[in-house]
Structures are given as C-alpha cells and as structure tokens.
Scaffold this active site. Structure first.
Site, mmCIF file in Angstrom:
data_model
loop_
_atom_site.group_PDB
_atom_site.id
_atom_site.type_symbol
_atom_site.label_atom_id
_atom_site.label_comp_id
_atom_site.label_asym_id
_atom_site.label_seq_id
_atom_site.Cartn_x
_atom_site.Cartn_y
_atom_site.Cartn_z
ATOM 1 N N ASP A 387 29.774 4.329 -58.816
ATOM 2 C CA ASP A 387 28.351 4.684 -58.968
ATOM 3 C C ASP A 387 28.298 6.180 -59.253
ATOM 4 O O ASP A 387 28.843 7.003 -58.500
ATOM 5 C CB ASP A 387 27.586 4.346 -57.678
ATOM 6 C CG ASP A 387 26.081 4.494 -57.871
ATOM 7 O OD1 ASP A 387 25.385 3.460 -57.931
ATOM 8 O OD2 ASP A 387 25.594 5.658 -57.994
ATOM 9 N N LEU A 388 27.690 6.524 -60.384
ATOM 10 C CA LEU A 388 27.660 7.944 -60.757
ATOM 11 C C LEU A 388 26.854 8.724 -59.724
ATOM 12 O O LEU A 388 25.912 8.216 -59.126
ATOM 13 C CB LEU A 388 27.034 8.105 -62.150
ATOM 14 C CG LEU A 388 27.749 7.362 -63.296
ATOM 15 C CD1 LEU A 388 27.099 7.711 -64.639
ATOM 16 C CD2 LEU A 388 29.240 7.694 -63.344
ATOM 17 N N ASP A 430 23.654 3.078 -63.290
ATOM 18 C CA ASP A 430 24.858 3.917 -63.399
ATOM 19 C C ASP A 430 25.997 3.309 -62.580
ATOM 20 O O ASP A 430 26.854 4.021 -62.090
ATOM 21 C CB ASP A 430 24.554 5.348 -62.962
ATOM 22 C CG ASP A 430 24.041 5.406 -61.522
ATOM 23 O OD1 ASP A 430 23.824 4.306 -60.922
ATOM 24 O OD2 ASP A 430 23.866 6.508 -60.985
#
Ligand code: GTP
Length: 524
Positions: A387-388, A430
C-alpha cells in the site's frame, strides 16, 4: 380351361393319337357304314345293308374296313347328344377333330342347329354336313353358319372314298390348324417373355439412369459448394499432402492451387513454428486425425505473403468405398479478428485497466493454484501486500491524472522486480500485491520487499513533477500462514497494516514480533 383343353388336344394330335371323329345321325345303319369306311365294325343288322345300299352308290364292303384305319369313332344319334359328347371331349382335353352331321334328325335339332351348338363349345371342330335333302338353300346355310373354312357338304348317296378322303383331309387340316395355333401361341408367349424381359431391362435402365442423374446432381452440388464456399476447403491424402483446394483457400492463404497441391498442411506453418525443432502442432493434430477421424481447433498460420492469421481448422476423414485412397477434408476460416477480440476480453476480465497488471480475480485464481500445488507437495508461495504511503496528498494536490501516471510507473517498477512466474496485481486504489510463486528461498518475500522499498523510494517523474513516495509491505507465506486464499490474503493485509503502524516505508512479516519504528532514513 378351354385353352388347356386345346393344348391337350394338340399334345394328343402331335403324339400320334388317332384323330377323334363324331358321327351324328339319327339312323344307326349310317353309323355302321361310316365305321366300315373309317375303320369301325358295322353293326350286325342285315336290314341296314339295304339302307346302306340306298345311301351309298357302292356297297360299303367295297371300301373295306382297312381302307381308312386310325380314327377313333364315336356316335351320337341326336344333336343334343352330340353336344354332350363334344363338350365332354373338350373338357377332357381330347377334343374331336371332325363331326359328320346328318341334316335331318327328327325329332331333335336339324343339322344346322346342331352345328351351331357344337361350334359354341368347340369352334375348331371340323364339320361335314351330310344330306340328301335340305330345308335350306346351301348359300343360306353357309351364310348362317359363317364358317366356310371348317364346313364341308357331303351329298347323299355317299362315296366311300369321298368319305375317307374328307375324314383324312379334314383331320389333317384340324391337326395343322392346331399346330399353327400352338406355334402362334408359342411365338406369342416368346414375344411376351421377351417383351417382359425388355420391360424389366428398360425399367432397370431407367432406375440406373435416375440414380446416375441423382449422383451427378449431388456431385454438381458438391462441386458448387466446393467452389463457392466462403470457407477455405482443403482435401488431403492420408499423409497430409494436399490433393485439392478451393478458391476460398487461395483467397485466405494466397497460395494458388498449383502451389498448394502436393505440399503438406505444414505449408501454412508460421515462421516461429518452422524455426522450432520441437514436434509441431501439425504433427500432433495429424496423429489425432488418423486415430479418431477428426480434429478441430485454432492455430496460427502464415500466408504466402508472410502475414499471420489465426485459422479455425476442422479436419475430417471422408468416408470412401473400400479400395479407394483415403481422403481428409479440412474447412478453414480466418478467425483472427474473433481471436483478438477474445484476447482483449480475456485481458479486460483479468487485468487492471489502468496499469495492465493482473486484477483481483486474476490474482485469486493464481493464489488458489499455488496453494493447491503446495497441498500436493509442491513449493509454497509468498504474498506481498503493498500500500503506497501518502499517495492521497499527491492526488489531492496534483490531480488524478498525475496520480494515475504515478500508479502506472509503480506498476512498471513492480513488474521489473519479479520473475516471469511471479505475478504483480493491483487490487484498486494504491494497493498492489505481488505473488511469488514457489517460495524459495525461505526469506524470498523479505528480499523482494527490500527491493520494492528501494525501488519505490526512488523519485517518480511525472511531467514536471518529481514525486517521492513510499510503500508499506505485509508479507505472508502460503500455506504456512494461511492454507486457503482468504486467510492468506487477510494475513498479508494485516501484516501490511502493522508495517504502516510502524511508520511506513517498511515491511512486516506475518507472525513476526512487532518491531519498533522503521528506519526513519528509509522513509520519506
Ligand atoms: N489517481 C488515482 N487515485 C486513486 C485511484 N484509486 C484510488 N485512488 C486514490 O488513492 C488514495 C488512496 O488512499 P489512501 O491509501 O488512504 O491514502 P494514502 O495517502 O496513501 O494513505 P496511507 O496509505 O495511510 O499513507 C485515495 O485518495 C483514492 O482516491 C486511481 O485509480 N487513480
């Protein structure tokens, strides 16, 4: 039955039996006289000799009983009795050849009436009418009886030679008539037989003609289908050598008939297939065709001009009569467009439209496969949940287009970090997942996580913006951390949240003790 009776009469006649003569007269003495002349024995009655003398110009003894032997004589004393005899003889198949009929026979029928009755029963009977007197003019008698050819008139007094000659001549005529009739009948039967055979032969000929016309029509139809079909048609022998092709084949492949005939189906192999040393698809399909009589499927082929096309090929063995060479017919259709469309739909169904990475469904399938393989004793797998970090501010500040470009760049970098057998997927937003198929070595997930952190720590250039992001990674091994897909994915997800909790830009392995804050140097 009448016919059969005549037939028997003829058999009798030709067999040399004595012709039968019926004497019809109301006077017994006359019968005796005839018998003397024609071979019978005269009755023992002296008075009759006088009568005989009155009737015959010469004495009967002059003719002698041996003058005309060989007749079978019967007597009737009235016309009605004669009729019974004639009918009985005809029915028994032994008809009379000749009847001597007296003109006057009181109290019954006279000679003319008697003859009429007799001829109704036996029209072939020869008749001699015997008379000294007549109630009719002779022309009238002949007209009335309408049978001049079978009637003679013998006028009293009789001459023995005349009687004898009449008997012989008319019996011979009767026999000759019968012989002619039989011969005619035999000829007619022969003609009928031949006619029947001719009719039968003609009917057979007509049937063969109709069958040939039907076959010719079938052949014309088949030829028309062959020439006008939109699909390519190729006919081969049992060694896959092309025997004939239709115009649609030429349109599809660019090969004219003279270029294709004699070649095998490998004529259409692609360049790559030709280069490959492995057993090609054509070999496999031909083995199946020989074994089962049919094969169908899609294969990439190459035209004469080198362009590739995807063809749907359906091959079948053609049933041929025993002794004829085996033939196979192939129907070909260009399905390149359909194939591309299908590929596109498959791509859309299994891939994320923004990044081109695998989507959630695709990932699920691959995780299931990996866990199944592990269950069967194969290597396990490793899931990295990514997960960014702080992606939202980029989106908010610079807009979604910039965010999208950033996501695409992340996808490219992720793809570059994994092996061919591994899978990079985007779940949405993301969130990304890496599936490492075959979790070797034991810490492969951690090693890849390190590479991910390092790779995504590098700035991403989008237009004029140099963007700096980070990523939090959760690691879980299957089947160690989860034997089923849901569990394994939840564990990896949970591990990722622990990494976030540690301060982001780090990884956390499921089941490991919670560590302290991540190295701030590694964070943005
Ligand atoms: N550009 C773009 N943004 C998306 C897309 N899908 C989701 N997002 C956005 O991505 C962001 C993800 O949210 P978060 O992960 O909570 O934001 P974050 O800033 O990374 O938060 P942390 O993970 O806690 O660091 C949201 O702002 C979504 O609107 C997409 O397809 N394109």
């Amino acid at each position: 039955m009448k016919h059969a009776a005549h037939e028997l009469g003829w058999v009798q006649a030709v067999a040399g039996a004595a012709p039968r003569i019926l004497l019809v007269d109301d006077m017994a003495a006359i019968h005796d006289d005839f018998r003397k002349i024609l071979g019978g024995t005269p009755p023992v009655d002296a008075g009759l000799d006088d009568l005989e003398a009155a009737l015959f110009e010469s004495a009967p003894s002059r003719a002698g009983p041996s003058a005309a032997p060989g007749f079978e004589l019967d007597s009737a004393y009235q016309g009605s009795e004669a009729l019974v005899r004639v009918r009985t003889a005809a029915e028994a198949g032994r008809p009379y050849a000749l009847a001597f009929v007296d003109m006057r026979m009181p109290p019954g029928w006279d000679g003319v009436q008697t003859i009429e009755q007799l001829w109704r029963v036996d029209p072939a009977l020869q008749v001699v009418i015997c008379t000294a007197y007549s109630d009719y003019a002779w022309e009238e008698v002949l007209d009335r009886l309408d049978a001049k050819h079978r009637l003679m008139i013998l006028k009293k007094p009789f001459d023995a030679i005349e009687v004898s000659q009449l008997a012989h001549t008319l019996c011979a005529k009767w026999q000759a008539d019968h012989a002619v009739a039989r011969h005619t009948e035999a000829l007619e039967r022969e003609v009928q037989l031949r006619l029947g055979e001719l009719r039968e032969a003609n009917q057979q000929l007509q049937q063969e003609l109709a069958e040939r016309q039907r076959r010719e029509a079938d052949l014309q139809l088949a030829a028309s289908v062959f020439h006008n079909a939109l699909n390519g048609i190729v006919v081969t022998d049992e060694r896959a050598r092309i025997v004939s092709v239709n115009p649609a084949f030429t349109r599809l492949t660019g090969y004219e008939p003279h270029e294709a005939v004699g070649q095998t189906l490998r004529l259409l192999r692609t360049e790559a297939d030709r280069a490959s040393r492995a057993d090609d698809l054509y070999h496999q399909l031909w083995l199946q065709l020989l074994a089962t009589g049919e094969w169908s499927g899609e294969l990439w082929s190459q035209r004469k001009d080198g362009s590739r096309f995807c063809e749907w090929l359906s091959l079948n063995r053609v049933p041929v009569p025993p002794g004829q060479p085996r033939r196979f017919v192939g129907l070909m259709a260009d399905v390149t467009e359909q194939r591309r469309q299908q590929d596109s739909w498959r791509q859309q169904a299994l891939h994320d439209p923004l990044t081109g990475l695998a989507n959630r469904a695709h990932l699920h399938g691959r995780v299931d496969e990996a866990l199944l393989r592990a269950q069967r004793g194969g290597a396990g797998c490793c899931l990295l949940f990514l997960d960014l970090d702080r992606f939202k501010p980029i989106n908010d500040r610079l807009g979604h287009d910039v965010g999208d470009a950033l996501l695409r760049e992340v996808a490219e970098r992720l793809k570059a970090l994994i092996r061919h057998d591994d899978l990079a997927a985007r779940l949405g937003g993301d969130e990304f997942v890496l599936l490492l198929d075959g979790a070797e070595p034991a810490d492969c997930g951690e090693r890849v996580a390190d590479r991910v952190l390092a790779s995504l720590a590098l700035p991403v250039q989008v237009g004029e913006h140099s963007l700096q992001i980070g990523v939090s990674v959760g690691i879980a091994y299957g089947p160690l951390d989860g034997a089923d897909r849901d569990t394994l994915m939840k564990q990896a997800d949970a591990a990722m949240y622990l990494a976030k909790a540690r301060g982001r830009q780090c990884w956390h392995r499921h089941g490991a003790a919670p560590a302290g804050p991540a190295d701030p140097a590694a964070s943005i």
